[in-house]
Motif scaffolding. Structure first.
Motif, mmCIF file in Angstrom:
data_model
loop_
_atom_site.group_PDB
_atom_site.id
_atom_site.type_symbol
_atom_site.label_atom_id
_atom_site.label_comp_id
_atom_site.label_asym_id
_atom_site.label_seq_id
_atom_site.Cartn_x
_atom_site.Cartn_y
_atom_site.Cartn_z
ATOM 1 N N GLY A 368 147.122 152.470 -27.297
ATOM 2 C CA GLY A 368 147.371 151.779 -26.220
ATOM 3 C C GLY A 368 146.525 151.973 -25.395
ATOM 4 N N LYS A 369 145.514 153.090 -25.787
ATOM 5 C CA LYS A 369 144.471 152.744 -24.502
ATOM 6 C C LYS A 369 143.018 152.523 -25.000
ATOM 7 N N ILE A 370 143.289 152.856 -26.036
ATOM 8 C CA ILE A 370 141.846 152.571 -27.184
ATOM 9 C C ILE A 370 141.996 150.605 -26.946
ATOM 10 N N LEU A 371 143.314 150.219 -27.731
ATOM 11 C CA LEU A 371 143.414 148.860 -27.844
ATOM 12 C C LEU A 371 143.382 148.004 -26.502
ATOM 13 N N SER A 372 143.724 148.406 -25.360
ATOM 14 C CA SER A 372 143.892 148.160 -23.602
ATOM 15 C C SER A 372 142.014 147.957 -23.160
ATOM 16 N N ARG A 373 141.030 148.863 -23.414
ATOM 17 C CA ARG A 373 140.106 149.609 -23.365
ATOM 18 C C ARG A 373 139.272 148.576 -24.315
ATOM 19 N N LEU A 374 139.010 148.361 -25.237
ATOM 20 C CA LEU A 374 139.041 146.848 -26.916
ATOM 21 C C LEU A 374 139.033 145.317 -25.727
ATOM 22 N N ALA A 375 140.521 145.911 -25.559
ATOM 23 C CA ALA A 375 140.544 143.742 -25.070
ATOM 24 C C ALA A 375 139.708 143.504 -23.755
ATOM 25 N N ALA A 376 139.659 144.895 -22.959
ATOM 26 C CA ALA A 376 138.663 144.017 -21.436
ATOM 27 C C ALA A 376 138.066 144.026 -21.896
ATOM 28 N N LYS A 377 136.869 144.623 -23.147
ATOM 29 C CA LYS A 377 135.487 144.200 -23.579
ATOM 30 C C LYS A 377 135.868 142.637 -23.636
ATOM 31 N N LYS A 378 137.019 142.620 -24.405
ATOM 32 C CA LYS A 378 136.652 141.277 -25.064
ATOM 33 C C LYS A 378 137.211 140.202 -24.070
ATOM 34 N N ILE A 379 137.562 140.742 -23.028
ATOM 35 C CA ILE A 379 137.508 139.211 -21.868
ATOM 36 C C ILE A 379 136.571 139.470 -20.927
ATOM 37 N N ALA A 380 136.125 140.079 -21.024
ATOM 38 C CA ALA A 380 134.424 140.377 -20.401
ATOM 39 C C ALA A 380 133.856 139.954 -20.640
ATOM 40 N N GLU A 381 133.908 139.755 -22.534
ATOM 41 C CA GLU A 381 132.738 139.291 -22.932
ATOM 42 C C GLU A 381 133.056 137.222 -23.176
ATOM 43 N N TYR A 382 134.237 136.866 -22.985
ATOM 44 C CA TYR A 382 134.706 135.223 -22.750
ATOM 45 C C TYR A 382 134.446 134.760 -21.717
ATOM 46 N N ALA A 383 134.511 135.711 -20.806
ATOM 47 C CA ALA A 383 134.075 135.471 -18.968
ATOM 48 C C ALA A 383 132.732 135.034 -19.028
ATOM 49 N N LEU A 384 132.040 135.873 -19.149
ATOM 50 C CA LEU A 384 130.582 135.619 -19.442
ATOM 51 C C LEU A 384 130.493 134.022 -21.014
ATOM 52 N N ARG A 385 130.979 133.765 -21.062
ATOM 53 C CA ARG A 385 130.652 133.462 -22.246
ATOM 54 C C ARG A 385 131.266 131.649 -21.365
ATOM 55 N N ALA A 386 132.396 131.622 -21.244
ATOM 56 C CA ALA A 386 132.828 130.716 -20.639
ATOM 57 C C ALA A 386 132.064 130.366 -18.537
ATOM 58 N N SER A 387 131.873 131.669 -18.548
ATOM 59 C CA SER A 387 130.905 130.690 -17.018
ATOM 60 C C SER A 387 129.323 130.113 -17.279
ATOM 61 N N ALA A 388 129.054 130.575 -19.083
ATOM 62 C CA ALA A 388 127.585 129.708 -19.414
ATOM 63 C C ALA A 388 127.854 128.521 -19.192
ATOM 64 N N LYS A 389 129.114 127.807 -19.231
ATOM 65 C CA LYS A 389 129.364 126.447 -19.477
ATOM 66 C C LYS A 389 129.455 126.028 -17.917
ATOM 67 N N SER A 390 128.208 124.421 -17.867
ATOM 68 C CA SER A 390 128.741 123.835 -16.977
ATOM 69 C C SER A 390 129.233 122.750 -16.927
ATOM 70 N N GLY A 391 129.375 122.426 -16.263
ATOM 71 C CA GLY A 391 130.383 120.813 -16.474
ATOM 72 C C GLY A 391 129.470 119.851 -16.630
ATOM 73 N N ASP A 392 128.382 120.011 -16.544
ATOM 74 C CA ASP A 392 126.867 118.507 -17.095
ATOM 75 C C ASP A 392 126.425 119.039 -18.958
ATOM 76 N N GLY A 393 126.874 119.705 -19.267
ATOM 77 C CA GLY A 393 127.232 119.848 -21.015
ATOM 78 C C GLY A 393 125.795 121.207 -21.391
ATOM 79 N N LYS A 394 124.838 121.345 -20.111
ATOM 80 C CA LYS A 394 123.949 122.118 -20.554
ATOM 81 C C LYS A 394 124.827 123.791 -20.332
#
Length: 475
Positions: A368-394
């Protein structure tokens, strides 16, 4: 214009490849020269290999290094040196090997990068070797101190699991040894208490076995014998009924007794297996991990807002988990012959079974601890990738590149902790041998799987006291 994303991806790939190449080798793979010399009985060469092994020199592996140093010194007959190393290992355990920084390393990297804290049964085995070292040095006083430390270790284990958990929290073999040590000091009262406590561990088990070991007949006899010597007639009668045996008191041997320990084979090694889980949300909105077969369902330990977690973004998670692999001992059985009398050996400790079952007992909690750690990394990864998308398509190349970097790093840095004290025996058997006064010749006849016999003969001087001898066949 420099393509930042491209360079970040290139750098991440290089770093990830380095992590992968360094991380794919198990602990066992990286100590093979030392391990092979131990199996071959080349203990001096093994010590040389141990001292030059760069992995074991790392601070995070200090406990392992000290346990192995103590073990090889014991095998070399250097009992003072052996206890110097084991005492240092004991000090590390008493000081505690857990810290905030070390926990952070486990979160950011993997358990293999943390300080090795020792398996619970390994801590009991330190007391076994220390006590034998003291007895061989004719230092009964310190051996008795070690006997008392076995009780403290058991209490610490009981506190760890709140005395309610059915997990490994005491060690029947260590309590048997404790009784023998008290008996060697003519403390029959404490010897009885120790033997009784060991027997009760077996009796509490549904099948009357303890991690693959049936209660030795010798232990049953020791409980009744020491109860009788203490004048505890009621207890002696009660244990006769409980064990279903009629104890016949024997006249003490003129030369005393020898407790002969046979340490056979080598402990299992750890390898890594990959398990895959998905993140799901139940009807109440709670998050859980489930494996591909649906056999394991574990809650998601997450400090952030669970309602904002997109389960689709987490996708599949790979968990690197340790797995024990047993090593078949070269010798399958042995017989003791002393003064023309055959004496059977009885199994007292099965380290193979202990290793497998204690790892199984902690699987759900640690998974359970390991999965939570991995999921937290995954959430951070997608948060960065989502932040990279701007409203003008760039897209923001830096943030997008960092997102992919986190993805690659998370994938390749995941590694199971494959460390363990690998020069422990697979199992330990023992026999109580009556001695004649003066010189006694004792032969151990070893039989391998092909039916071939090998013999080892030792000479023991019967002094009227209880003595100890341990013999290792580590292959």
């Amino acid at each position: 214009m420099i393509n930042i994303r491209r360079y970040i991806l290139q750098a991440s790939s290089v770093i990830g490849l380095m992590l992968f190449l360094l991380g794919c080798a198990s602990y066992n793979d990286r100590i093979i020269p030392y391990y092979k010399n131990i199996s071959a009985g080349n203990y001096k060469a093994a010590e040389t290999e141990l001292d030059k092994n760069s992995l074991l020199q790392k601070p995070r592996n200090q406990l392992l290094f000290l346990m192995e140093k103590g073990r090889v010194a014991h095998l070399n007959g250097e009992y003072n040196n052996s206890n110097t190393y084991f005492n240092q290992a004991d000090s590390l355990l008493e000081q505690g090997l857990t810290s905030t920084a070390d926990e952070a390393v486990g979160v950011l990297l993997n358990p293999m990068s943390q300080r090795y804290k020792g398996e619970d049964f390994e801590k009991f085995m330190i007391h076994y070797y220390k006590a034998l070292n003291y007895m061989y040095l004719n230092n009964t006083e310190d051996a008795i101190v070690e006997a008392r430390r076995i009780s403290l270790q058991a209490q610490e284990q009981g506190d760890k699991f709140n005395n309610k958990d059915k997990r490994y929290s005491n060690d029947a073999f260590s309590l048997m040894l404790q009784g023998m040590l008290y008996e060697s000091n003519n403390d029959i009262n404490n010897a009885f208490i120790s033997y009784r406590n060991a027997a009760e561990i077996y009796l509490k088990a549904p099948d009357k076995t303890y991690y693959g070991t049936p209660m030795p007949l010798g232990l049953q006899q020791d409980v009744i014998r020491t109860a009788s010597l203490n004048g505890f007639t009621t207890e002696a009668d009660q244990f006769e009924k409980t064990f279903g045996i009629t104890y016949q008191p024997q006249k003490p041997s003129e030369g005393g007794d020898l407790i002969f320990f046979w340490e056979n084979g080598l402990a299992p090694v750890k390898t890594q297996v990959d398990l895959f889980f998905s993140l799901i949300r139940n009807s109440d909105g709670d998050l859980f991990f489930t494996d591909a077969a649906g056999g394991l369902v574990l809650p998601f330990y997450y400090n952030g807002d669970r309602n904002r977690v997109n389960t689709k973004s987490v996708e599949s998670l790979r968990v690197a988990w340790p797995k024990y692999v047993a090593q078949t001992p070269y010798f399958s059985s042995a017989i003791i012959t002393a003064n023309q009398t055959q004496i059977p050996l009885q199994k007292a400790e099965d380290i193979n079974q202990l290793a497998f079952k204690t790892l199984q007992q902690r699987t759900l909690n640690e998974m359970g601890k390991i999965l939570s750690r991995l999921a937290a990394k995954k959430i951070a990864e997608y948060a960065l990738r989502a932040s990279a998308k701007s409203g003008d398509g760039k897209n923001n190349s830096l943030l997008e590149g960092l997102g992919y970097g986190v993805q690659l790093y998370s994938l390749l840095s995941e590694k199971a902790d494959t460390r363990n004290w690998q020069t422990l025996p697979a199992n330990i058997s023992y026999a109580r041998i009556p001695l004649q006064k003066g010189e006694n010749q004792i032969t151990i006849t070893l039989k391998n799987a092909r039916g071939t016999d090998e013999t080892k003969t030792i000479k023991v001087n019967g002094t009227g006291r209880l003595q100890f001898y341990n013999y290792s066949t580590l292959r």
